[in-house]
Design a protein around this motif. Sequence first.
Motif, short mmCIF file in Angstrom:
data_model
loop_
_atom_site.label_atom_id
_atom_site.label_comp_id
_atom_site.label_asym_id
_atom_site.label_seq_id
_atom_site.Cartn_x
_atom_site.Cartn_y
_atom_site.Cartn_z
N ASP A 83 1.09 -6.76 -2.24
CA ASP A 83 0.24 -5.37 -2.55
C ASP A 83 0.75 -4.41 -1.40
O ASP A 83 0.05 -3.37 -1.52
CB ASP A 83 -1.02 -5.57 -2.53
N SER A 84 1.90 -4.51 -0.61
CA SER A 84 2.36 -3.45 0.29
C SER A 84 2.43 -2.03 -0.36
O SER A 84 2.19 -1.12 0.43
CB SER A 84 3.19 -3.92 1.31
N THR A 85 3.24 -2.07 -1.32
CA THR A 85 3.45 -0.83 -2.15
C THR A 85 2.20 0.07 -2.53
O THR A 85 2.05 1.23 -2.32
CB THR A 85 4.36 -0.90 -3.24
N GLU A 86 1.34 -0.81 -3.08
CA GLU A 86 -0.06 -0.10 -3.26
C GLU A 86 -0.88 0.29 -2.17
O GLU A 86 -1.44 1.38 -1.97
CB GLU A 86 -0.83 -1.10 -4.01
N ARG A 87 -0.59 -0.60 -0.96
CA ARG A 87 -1.21 0.02 0.34
C ARG A 87 -0.59 1.23 0.85
O ARG A 87 -1.35 2.08 1.17
CB ARG A 87 -1.14 -1.19 1.14
N LEU A 88 0.76 1.32 0.65
CA LEU A 88 1.36 2.67 1.06
C LEU A 88 0.94 3.71 0.29
O LEU A 88 0.69 5.01 0.69
CB LEU A 88 2.87 2.44 1.15
N GLU A 89 1.07 3.55 -1.01
CA GLU A 89 0.51 4.86 -2.00
C GLU A 89 -0.85 5.23 -1.79
O GLU A 89 -0.72 6.63 -1.67
CB GLU A 89 0.75 4.27 -3.37
N LEU A 90 -1.60 4.43 -1.40
CA LEU A 90 -3.10 4.81 -1.10
C LEU A 90 -3.15 5.62 0.19
O LEU A 90 -4.16 6.32 0.57
CB LEU A 90 -3.98 3.79 -1.36
N TYR A 91 -2.30 4.89 0.90
CA TYR A 91 -2.25 5.76 2.58
C TYR A 91 -1.95 7.14 2.53
O TYR A 91 -2.33 7.81 3.01
CB TYR A 91 -1.20 4.79 3.50
N PHE A 92 -0.68 7.18 1.81
CA PHE A 92 -0.06 8.73 1.65
C PHE A 92 -0.98 9.48 1.07
O PHE A 92 -1.27 10.74 1.28
CB PHE A 92 1.10 8.62 1.01
N LYS A 93 -1.94 9.06 -0.06
CA LYS A 93 -2.84 9.86 -0.84
C LYS A 93 -3.96 10.10 0.34
O LYS A 93 -4.43 11.31 0.23
CB LYS A 93 -3.57 8.92 -2.00
N TRP A 94 -4.40 9.22 1.09
CA TRP A 94 -5.38 9.74 2.04
C TRP A 94 -5.03 10.50 3.15
O TRP A 94 -5.77 11.36 3.48
CB TRP A 94 -5.85 8.29 2.86
N ILE A 95 -3.68 10.40 3.69
CA ILE A 95 -3.19 11.35 4.49
C ILE A 95 -3.25 12.86 4.19
O ILE A 95 -3.64 13.80 4.70
CB ILE A 95 -1.64 11.01 4.94
N LYS A 96 -2.81 12.91 2.91
CA LYS A 96 -2.66 13.99 2.19
C LYS A 96 -4.10 14.64 1.69
O LYS A 96 -4.25 16.02 2.32
CB LYS A 96 -1.78 14.26 0.99
N GLU A 97 -5.14 14.10 1.48
CA GLU A 97 -6.46 14.53 1.53
C GLU A 97 -7.05 14.95 2.71
O GLU A 97 -7.75 15.94 2.78
CB GLU A 97 -7.50 13.43 0.59
N ARG A 98 -6.58 14.06 3.84
CA ARG A 98 -7.19 14.61 5.31
C ARG A 98 -6.49 15.66 5.79
O ARG A 98 -6.86 16.15 6.79
CB ARG A 98 -7.27 13.26 6.01
N GLU A 99 -5.42 16.10 5.27
CA GLU A 99 -4.30 17.00 5.96
C GLU A 99 -3.93 16.55 7.31
O GLU A 99 -3.84 17.15 8.29
CB GLU A 99 -4.91 18.39 5.94
N LEU A 100 -3.65 15.30 7.34
CA LEU A 100 -3.10 14.77 8.43
C LEU A 100 -1.43 14.38 8.59
O LEU A 100 -0.70 14.60 7.45
CB LEU A 100 -3.44 13.23 8.67
N LYS A 101 -0.89 14.03 9.55
CA LYS A 101 0.62 13.90 9.75
C LYS A 101 0.40 12.29 9.68
O LYS A 101 0.01 11.64 10.18
CB LYS A 101 1.30 14.29 10.97
N SER A 102 1.50 11.65 8.67
CA SER A 102 1.76 10.40 8.67
C SER A 102 2.38 9.59 9.66
O SER A 102 3.05 10.27 10.59
CB SER A 102 2.46 9.84 7.21
N GLY A 103 2.00 8.47 9.88
CA GLY A 103 2.76 7.52 10.88
C GLY A 103 2.92 6.26 10.42
O GLY A 103 1.89 5.40 10.23
N VAL A 104 4.08 5.63 10.37
CA VAL A 104 4.08 4.39 9.66
C VAL A 104 5.40 3.59 10.53
O VAL A 104 6.47 4.30 10.58
CB VAL A 104 4.68 4.30 7.85
N LYS A 105 5.15 2.49 10.75
CA LYS A 105 6.56 1.42 11.20
C LYS A 105 6.44 0.58 9.89
O LYS A 105 5.62 -0.28 9.65
CB LYS A 105 5.97 0.85 12.50
N LEU A 106 7.57 0.62 9.33
CA LEU A 106 7.92 -0.28 8.44
C LEU A 106 8.59 -1.63 8.73
O LEU A 106 9.86 -1.41 9.29
CB LEU A 106 8.69 0.50 7.14
N VAL A 107 8.05 -2.75 8.47
CA VAL A 107 8.58 -4.20 8.78
C VAL A 107 8.64 -4.94 7.68
O VAL A 107 7.85 -4.69 6.79
CB VAL A 107 7.75 -4.90 10.06
N ARG A 108 9.28 -5.93 7.85
CA ARG A 108 9.27 -6.98 6.53
C ARG A 108 8.05 -7.99 6.78
O ARG A 108 7.37 -8.33 5.68
CB ARG A 108 10.70 -7.89 6.80
#
Length: 411
Positions: A242-267
């Motif tokens: 479910d990593s892609t779903e997690r990311l999609e909702l994360y970016f939705k949340w970031i935009k709603e809060r007007e924050l700058k995103s921060g992601v470290k992408l690993v396998r």
Amino acid sequence: MSYVMRPFQHMSSLELTNLILVSRISSYPSLIKNSDPLIKFASMLFGRDAISFYLGNTAGRVFSAGETGEALDKVLTQLSILKQGSIIDYCAEGETSEEGMEEITKSIESAIIIAKKHKNSSVAIKITSLIPDHTLKRLNSIQLFKSKTPANVWSSSIFSNCNIKSLTDLGLTEIEALETLRCLERAKRLATVCKDNDSKLMIDAEQTYFQLAVDGITAWLQENFNKEDGLILNTVQSYLVDSTERLELYFKWIKERELKSGVKLVRGAYMFEEGRLAKKEGYPNPIHKEKIESDNSYNSNLQLCLKNHEKGSSLCVATHNENSIKVCKEIMNFYKLHRMDSGVTFGQLYGMKAILSAQLASENYLVQKYIPFGPYNKLIPYLLRRAQEQSAMISDMQNQISQVIEELKLR
């Protein structure tokens, strides 16, 4: 061969010989897999301190910065010469006492200050080093109950505006509530030190029985510190179904809060443990069944991250996979993201893929080497666990031997 493409040039001949020895041993997955009983037997014969000292001065010199701040500073200086930055990880897992966790926090603060004079430095922390495991597991269960699904954690963090009463109302004991508030205080201290010293704070991913609580705490930190730039990075493990779903909702949340995103992408780092636990408890394995599925997931998540990347955001592309790196370069070019001024960095483990890291740096991409350091008696068990979980990647060390031999020939 230019200096930047000779990443071993700063090492002495003795250090290169040790690197060849460790690389050759590491290229045998069966040996790494059975390292625990071998080390236990050797410790019975020679003593645990002696074995920790020996391993620290062989494998530890290849994959870590050693035990002290002085040793860390030396490694960071060497990396600066190679035009590479760092992700510093103070290794001290399994601590349960308040005194011990406070000491860990102070050690991480000191490392951040040491890194200040070196460009492109970040620090990675595990929330399990700031709070007892049993309390974090309880918080994870409570967070799952509130979020309903793991992907919804960003909009439903239980850590926003929490206090003793709100935590005990959720079902924690008063002691657990106090441990939680102390954890948040330590995390906030580390974030503040990073902000004051021009560094980033990466929150490492952990096992699924911790991860929702970790994400909830990361959400709380990002709400407090990511208003102007991506100071706090959450870690997304692409081997999770479910990593892609997690990311999609994360970016939705970031935009709603007007924050700058921060992601470290690993396998991902807990493949075997997650599989064993899922089988034991009788629930579906949260990990992709095949490696190709994890690879495809990583590249899709990379596309998603870069598509949503805005000025001031932070993205660490943590991978040794050359195809994923090629994909990242192509997408960065498509979105016209500057190699050195977009907040996108490439991350590889210290002691591995030196030529790949040097090549990226020579092309003016930002590179960070993931550098563990800490007391050998805690550092060595940490390195072995990482090696066992990443045995296929560690076995690739064989490819590094010829590069080191080439360096010796040039002397």
